[in-house]
Design an enzyme around this catalytic site. Structure first.
Site, PDB file in Angstrom:
ATOM      1  N   GLU A   1       1.004  -1.248   0.221  1.00  0.00           N
ATOM      2  CA  GLU A   1       0.091   0.177  -0.193  1.00  0.00           C
ATOM      3  C   GLU A   1       1.114   0.855   0.101  1.00  0.00           C
ATOM      4  O   GLU A   1       1.663   1.269   0.600  1.00  0.00           O
ATOM      5  CB  GLU A   1      -1.341   0.193   0.967  1.00  0.00           C
ATOM      6  CG  GLU A   1      -1.468   1.227   1.823  1.00  0.00           C
ATOM      7  CD  GLU A   1      -2.412   1.726   0.207  1.00  0.00           C
ATOM      8  OE1 GLU A   1      -3.124   1.299   0.088  1.00  0.00           O
ATOM      9  OE2 GLU A   1      -1.965   2.806   0.138  1.00  0.00           O
TER      10      GLU A   1
ATOM     11  N   ALA B   1     -17.499   0.068  -5.306  1.00  0.00           N
ATOM     12  CA  ALA B   1     -17.334  -0.980  -4.842  1.00  0.00           C
ATOM     13  C   ALA B   1     -17.603  -2.634  -4.495  1.00  0.00           C
ATOM     14  O   ALA B   1     -16.643  -4.164  -3.659  1.00  0.00           O
ATOM     15  CB  ALA B   1     -17.155  -0.414  -3.203  1.00  0.00           C
TER      16      ALA B   1
ATOM     17  N   ARG C   1     -16.720   4.041   5.687  1.00  0.00           N
ATOM     18  CA  ARG C   1     -16.202   3.702   5.386  1.00  0.00           C
ATOM     19  C   ARG C   1     -14.800   2.827   5.662  1.00  0.00           C
ATOM     20  O   ARG C   1     -14.253   1.715   5.769  1.00  0.00           O
ATOM     21  CB  ARG C   1     -15.639   4.352   4.011  1.00  0.00           C
ATOM     22  CG  ARG C   1     -16.101   4.541   2.819  1.00  0.00           C
ATOM     23  CD  ARG C   1     -15.956   5.474   1.266  1.00  0.00           C
ATOM     24  NE  ARG C   1     -16.209   5.705   0.769  1.00  0.00           N
ATOM     25  CZ  ARG C   1     -16.616   4.913  -0.697  1.00  0.00           C
ATOM     26  NH1 ARG C   1     -15.172   4.620  -0.944  1.00  0.00           N
ATOM     27  NH2 ARG C   1     -16.877   5.111  -2.084  1.00  0.00           N
TER      28      ARG C   1
ATOM     29  N   ASP D   1     -11.409  -0.806  -9.057  1.00  0.00           N
ATOM     30  CA  ASP D   1     -11.380   0.464  -9.500  1.00  0.00           C
ATOM     31  C   ASP D   1     -10.324   0.630 -10.728  1.00  0.00           C
ATOM     32  O   ASP D   1     -10.170   1.545 -12.075  1.00  0.00           O
ATOM     33  CB  ASP D   1     -11.156   2.134  -9.076  1.00  0.00           C
ATOM     34  CG  ASP D   1     -12.246   1.688  -8.124  1.00  0.00           C
ATOM     35  OD1 ASP D   1     -13.622   1.381  -8.669  1.00  0.00           O
ATOM     36  OD2 ASP D   1     -12.435   2.915  -8.081  1.00  0.00           O
TER      37      ASP D   1
ATOM     38  N   ARG E   1     -20.025  16.412  -0.913  1.00  0.00           N
ATOM     39  CA  ARG E   1     -19.653  15.988   0.086  1.00  0.00           C
ATOM     40  C   ARG E   1     -19.532  16.353   1.427  1.00  0.00           C
ATOM     41  O   ARG E   1     -19.330  17.350   2.278  1.00  0.00           O
ATOM     42  CB  ARG E   1     -18.746  14.227  -0.203  1.00  0.00           C
ATOM     43  CG  ARG E   1     -19.268  13.789  -1.396  1.00  0.00           C
ATOM     44  CD  ARG E   1     -17.472  12.675  -1.436  1.00  0.00           C
ATOM     45  NE  ARG E   1     -17.821  11.365  -0.475  1.00  0.00           N
ATOM     46  CZ  ARG E   1     -17.546  10.352  -1.239  1.00  0.00           C
ATOM     47  NH1 ARG E   1     -16.782  10.136  -1.364  1.00  0.00           N
ATOM     48  NH2 ARG E   1     -18.238   9.204  -0.909  1.00  0.00           N
TER      49      ARG E   1
HETATM   50  C1  LIG Z   1     -18.299  10.047  -4.529  1.00  0.00           C
HETATM   51  C2  LIG Z   1     -18.379   9.031  -4.726  1.00  0.00           C
HETATM   52  C3  LIG Z   1     -19.291   7.428  -3.755  1.00  0.00           C
HETATM   53  C4  LIG Z   1     -19.448   6.770  -4.287  1.00  0.00           C
HETATM   54  N1  LIG Z   1     -20.142   6.157  -3.755  1.00  0.00           N
HETATM   55  C5  LIG Z   1     -20.000   4.550  -3.118  1.00  0.00           C
HETATM   56  C6  LIG Z   1     -21.296   3.218  -3.092  1.00  0.00           C
HETATM   57  O1  LIG Z   1     -22.402   4.170  -2.521  1.00  0.00           O
HETATM   58  N2  LIG Z   1     -20.674   2.167  -3.440  1.00  0.00           N
HETATM   59  C7  LIG Z   1     -19.940   1.498  -3.506  1.00  0.00           C
HETATM   60  O2  LIG Z   1     -19.847  -0.182  -4.145  1.00  0.00           O
HETATM   61  N3  LIG Z   1     -18.687   2.227  -4.801  1.00  0.00           N
HETATM   62  C8  LIG Z   1     -19.181   3.589  -4.494  1.00  0.00           C
HETATM   63  N4  LIG Z   1     -17.845   4.391  -4.611  1.00  0.00           N
HETATM   64  C9  LIG Z   1     -16.611   4.099  -5.793  1.00  0.00           C
HETATM   65  C10 LIG Z   1     -16.647   3.088  -4.555  1.00  0.00           C
HETATM   66  O3  LIG Z   1     -15.356   3.860  -3.408  1.00  0.00           O
HETATM   67  C11 LIG Z   1     -14.802   2.608  -5.488  1.00  0.00           C
HETATM   68  O4  LIG Z   1     -15.250   1.541  -7.024  1.00  0.00           O
HETATM   69  C12 LIG Z   1     -14.008   1.569  -4.189  1.00  0.00           C
HETATM   70  O5  LIG Z   1     -13.243   2.348  -3.477  1.00  0.00           O
HETATM   71  C13 LIG Z   1     -13.197   0.943  -5.184  1.00  0.00           C
HETATM   72  O6  LIG Z   1     -12.524  -0.207  -4.475  1.00  0.00           O
HETATM   73  P1  LIG Z   1     -10.576  -0.330  -5.304  1.00  0.00           P
HETATM   74  O7  LIG Z   1     -10.017  -1.137  -3.645  1.00  0.00           O
HETATM   75  O8  LIG Z   1     -10.597  -1.371  -6.317  1.00  0.00           O
HETATM   76  O9  LIG Z   1     -10.236   0.783  -5.214  1.00  0.00           O
HETATM   77  P2  LIG Z   1      -9.255   1.813  -3.921  1.00  0.00           P
HETATM   78  O10 LIG Z   1     -10.944   1.621  -3.055  1.00  0.00           O
HETATM   79  O11 LIG Z   1      -9.512   3.632  -5.115  1.00  0.00           O
HETATM   80  O12 LIG Z   1      -7.487   1.471  -3.339  1.00  0.00           O
HETATM   81  C14 LIG Z   1      -7.161   1.809  -4.680  1.00  0.00           C
HETATM   82  C15 LIG Z   1      -5.911   1.950  -3.241  1.00  0.00           C
HETATM   83  O13 LIG Z   1      -4.802   1.479  -3.474  1.00  0.00           O
HETATM   84  C16 LIG Z   1      -3.853   2.350  -3.120  1.00  0.00           C
HETATM   85  N5  LIG Z   1      -3.057   2.859  -4.679  1.00  0.00           N
HETATM   86  C17 LIG Z   1      -3.113   3.090  -5.129  1.00  0.00           C
HETATM   87  N6  LIG Z   1      -1.768   3.367  -6.067  1.00  0.00           N
HETATM   88  C18 LIG Z   1      -1.337   2.848  -6.101  1.00  0.00           C
HETATM   89  C19 LIG Z   1      -0.032   2.603  -6.380  1.00  0.00           C
HETATM   90  N7  LIG Z   1       0.602   3.238  -7.755  1.00  0.00           N
HETATM   91  N8  LIG Z   1       1.306   2.028  -5.319  1.00  0.00           N
HETATM   92  C20 LIG Z   1       0.431   1.097  -4.302  1.00  0.00           C
HETATM   93  N9  LIG Z   1      -0.710   1.521  -3.585  1.00  0.00           N
HETATM   94  C21 LIG Z   1      -1.327   2.439  -4.138  1.00  0.00           C
HETATM   95  C22 LIG Z   1      -4.842   3.746  -2.255  1.00  0.00           C
HETATM   96  O14 LIG Z   1      -3.505   4.175  -1.464  1.00  0.00           O
HETATM   97  C23 LIG Z   1      -5.364   2.356  -2.383  1.00  0.00           C
HETATM   98  O15 LIG Z   1      -5.796   2.611  -0.729  1.00  0.00           O
HETATM   99  C24 LIG Z   1     -17.989   5.676  -4.762  1.00  0.00           C
HETATM  100  C25 LIG Z   1     -16.768   6.517  -6.126  1.00  0.00           C
HETATM  101  C26 LIG Z   1     -17.503   8.059  -5.530  1.00  0.00           C
HETATM  102  C27 LIG Z   1     -16.114   9.342  -5.733  1.00  0.00           C
END
Ligand SMILES: Cc1cc2nc3c(=O)[nH]c(=O)nc-3n(C[C@H](O)[C@H](O)[C@H](O)COP(=O)(O)OP(=O)(O)OC[C@H]3O[C@@H](n4cnc5c(N)ncnc54)[C@H](O)[C@@H]3O)c2cc1C
Length: 431
Positions: free
Chosen positions: A45, A334, A118, A321, A199
């Site tokens: 991370e 998510a 969250r 994502d 937000r």
């Molecule tokens: C306004 C808003 C509201 C939302 N509401 C919802 C909802 O109600 N329900 C829902 O299902 N989804 C919702 N989402 C979408 C949801 O937040 C994301 O789809 C979800 O967080 C994706 O999870 P992830 O683990 O793929 O990525 P992320 O949560 O983005 O996690 C990525 C992780 O990787 C780390 N990282 C990044 N780059 C690097 C690197 N180069 N090297 C090492 N680590 C790195 C980051 O620090 C982070 O910890 C919302 C999004 C927004 C913007």
């Protein structure tokens, strides 16, 4: 395991796996994989510790199913909120934003609105992660692979070399360019949707009092609500055992087909309450009550990814994502990350998945997940148009709008990711 030098993994395990990114998806995957003693799992991370923002996240029935299948139901249920009786099955009630007129409700029988804070959710799943797996301050800056291994490089000069690398590193993924090299696929960058999201979080008691003062129903605080209008909408749902109400107000600029964020503008920034109130001037008493309770909103420029041609390149895979970032209008991003985590964990913990077969397993994962995740991306964008009276076929026709809102989520919610696992093994067995 990881030092400021190249480190080879010499453990006699079936597979060594490096996960880049410790968000909700990456941590859920690491927890599920770490239960298999035949796997060596390392999570990298970029941040100095696990962290999530202090906002709410809502899960549809499919995401709740993925949480159950990941074995995380107990910690989830301890912190999850649901719609209060007698509205248990209500995902959201839909109202006209100009006057609070009730339009309809989207029902998710047996689940309703299942949501969490969250940061609480991330803490709850991190508690299931064994010691020694997570490494912090590890900003991945690139990935390479050869016929036998994959290597991630970090900005502190260290490397991780394992059998596979999984990029769970979010919308700005550093793993993605390896899977989709720019020479072959062009530069893939997130694009701004034209939508800003304001937000904030409100103590429930304060919101109830504010609604009452405006002559609005107090129950609008705890029953999840969506207020709709031209190019704008507002949503509210409770979190933290109903002590707080999560609020997001959206505004979309549809004047250009490809809107551009002003040069140098940050994706997230603190803005004044005045700015937010101006955006929703003339909206209903309930909407005014809600927004007036948020003295310090943040404004998010909502970005998304185009549908990608692939998620896998031999020993390297992108998920969550990093692979399919989308707009939040169906509360599904998510949830898709958690579906990915469950399907992937099921495939990688199967004894038939080893150093020789893992490339084929990743290909099968892409095969079963690609169409669904792309459809969630597409329909999430479209949902914003529907809610904001801008859909080509619906516009401001509320009869059509109501029909759409009552039926649009069925395919998304009625999905058990276990079927993706079965389909993946069927795909693999053909080769
Ligand atoms: C306004 C808003 C509201 C939302 N509401 C919802 C909802 O109600 N329900 C829902 O299902 N989804 C919702 N989402 C979408 C949801 O937040 C994301 O789809 C979800 O967080 C994706 O999870 P992830 O683990 O793929 O990525 P992320 O949560 O983005 O996690 C990525 C992780 O990787 C780390 N990282 C990044 N780059 C690097 C690197 N180069 N090297 C090492 N680590 C790195 C980051 O620090 C982070 O910890 C919302 C999004 C927004 C913007």
């Amino acid at each position: 395991m990881v030092a400021n030098s190249k480190v080879a993994n010499t453990q006699p395990k079936r597979l060594s796996i490096g996960i880049i990114g410790g968000g909700i998806g990456g941590v859920a995957l690491a927890v599920a994989l770490s239960r298999d003693s035949q796997l060596d799992v390392q999570l990298f991370e970029a941040a100095p510790q696990f962290s999530e923002i202090g906002a709410g996240v809502s899960f549809g029935p499919n995401a709740v199913k993925a949480i159950q299948r990941l074995g995380l139901e107990a910690p989830y249920q301890r912190i999850a909120d649901s719609s209060p009786a007698p509205f248990e099955d209500v995902w959201f009630e839909w109202r006209r934003g100009s006057d609070d007129t009730y339009l309809t409700a989207s029902l998710a029988p047996g689940v309703g609105q299942s949501s969490v804070h969250r940061a609480d959710f991330l803490d709850a799943i991190v508690a299931n992660l064994p010691e020694g797996i997570a490494h912090f301050g590890k900003l991945c800056i690139g990935v390479q692979q050869d016929a036998d291994s994959a290597t991630a490089s970090f900005d502190d000069g260290s490397h991780f070399k394992g059998d596979v690398i999984i990029g769970f590193d979010g919308i700005k993924s550093a793993v993605r360019p390896h899977v989709l090299p720019p020479e072959q696929y062009g530069e893939i960058t997130p694009f701004w949707s034209g939508t800003y999201a304001y937000r904030g979080m409100i103590p429930t008691r304060d919101l109830e009092a504010a609604l009452k003062a405006k002559g609005s129903e107090k129950r609008l605080a705890l029953v999840p609500q969506m207020y709709l209008g031209k190019d704008r909408h507002i949503l509210t749902f409770p979190v933290k055992q109903s002590q707080l109400v999560n609020v997001v107000g959206f505004i979309t600029d549809r004047s250009l087909p490809n809107p551009k964020l002003p040069e140098g503008e940050k994706w997230v920034q603190a803005v004044s309450q005045e700015e937010m109130l101006k955006v929703f001037a003339g909206w209903s008493p309930a909407c005014q009550a809600i927004l007036e309770c948020i003295p310090e909103p943040t404004r998010w420029a909502l970005h998304e990814l185009p549908e990608l041609a692939r998620y896998q390149r031999d020993r390297v895979l992108i998920v969550g994502d990093a692979a399919h970032a989308l707009l939040p209008h169906q509360g599904a991003g998510a949830g898709q990350a958690l579906e990915d985590a469950y399907v992937l964990a099921s495939l990688l913990t199967d004894e038939h998945c080893d150093r020789q077969t893992v490339g084929g397993v990743f290909a099968a994962f892409e095969q079963v997940r690609h169409a669904r995740t792309c459809k969630v991306q597409r329909t999430s964008h479209e949902a914003g148009d529907v809610y904001e009276y801008a859909d080509v076929g619906i516009g401001d026709d509320e009869t059509k709008l109501i029909k759409n809102l009552e039926t649009r989520f069925g395919w998304l919610w009625n999905h058990d990711p276990y079927h993706d696992v079965v389909a993946a093994w069927q795909y693999i067995s053909q080769f």
